[in-house]
Design an enzyme around this catalytic site. Sequence first.
Site, PDB file in Angstrom:
ATOM      1  CG  ASP A 108      -1.944   0.933   1.368  1.00 46.89           C
ATOM      2  OD1 ASP A 108      -2.663   1.169   0.398  1.00 46.89           O
ATOM      3  OD2 ASP A 108      -2.069   1.529   2.466  1.00 46.89           O
TER       4      ASP A 108
ATOM      5  NE  ARG B  82      -6.801 -12.681   9.404  1.00 45.43           N
ATOM      6  CZ  ARG B  82      -6.013 -11.621   9.233  1.00 45.43           C
ATOM      7  NH1 ARG B  82      -5.486 -11.374   8.074  1.00 45.43           N
ATOM      8  NH2 ARG B  82      -5.763 -10.800  10.232  1.00 45.43           N
TER       9      ARG B  82
END
Length: 177
Positions: free
Chosen positions: A100, A162
């Site tokens: 990111d 997840r």
Amino acid sequence: MTTLKLAISESQIQECVGRLAQLIQADYQDQPLLVVGVLHGSFVFLSDLIRHMHLPIQVDFIRLSSYDESAKSSGAVRLHHGVRTSVVGKNVLVVEDIVDTGLTAQFLRGYFEDQGAATVRICSLLDKPVRRRTSVTVDYVGFEVPDQFLVGYGLDYNQQYRELRALYSLEARTDGS
Ligand code: 5GP
């Protein structure tokens, strides 16, 4: 309320993981490799990736301080749990779920170089280049994605999602429900 919108399908992910594994294998040519997963987001990707690679590998994991906006904005990334395996003289492949700002990747590259690794490369399933705040090199990238929050395939939101086999963007519902 939030809703999940399919971003990258299971078959797209699996095709991409196979392609990344082939690239990595071609680059290392039977040399031993220490694969280091960045917990927790990379664990699903890492386990698929290593099963596509035919190389002599060791696996270890590293944990950094939890995602904290104030820490990120100051550029501080803290090591929470380092690897137990010696990295001296080894080829280290860091496996991330998503790059990111790039602060984590930059920190880990410097960390393993300082520890005496012979080479350090970074493999990330996802890359959000518009968010980048460093010039770190990411050697293997699965998908470039826009600035949206993704979950599934190991990536969480508050420890949820997840287990999903595909990647989804988390979006605010507009119908009020
Ligand atoms: P960086 O240091 O590159 O800013 O941080 C990367 C970490 O931020 C990732 O390993 C992940 O934990 C978190 N992150 C960044 N973007 C996302 C996203 O879209 N979804 C999720 N679940 N985590 C993200």
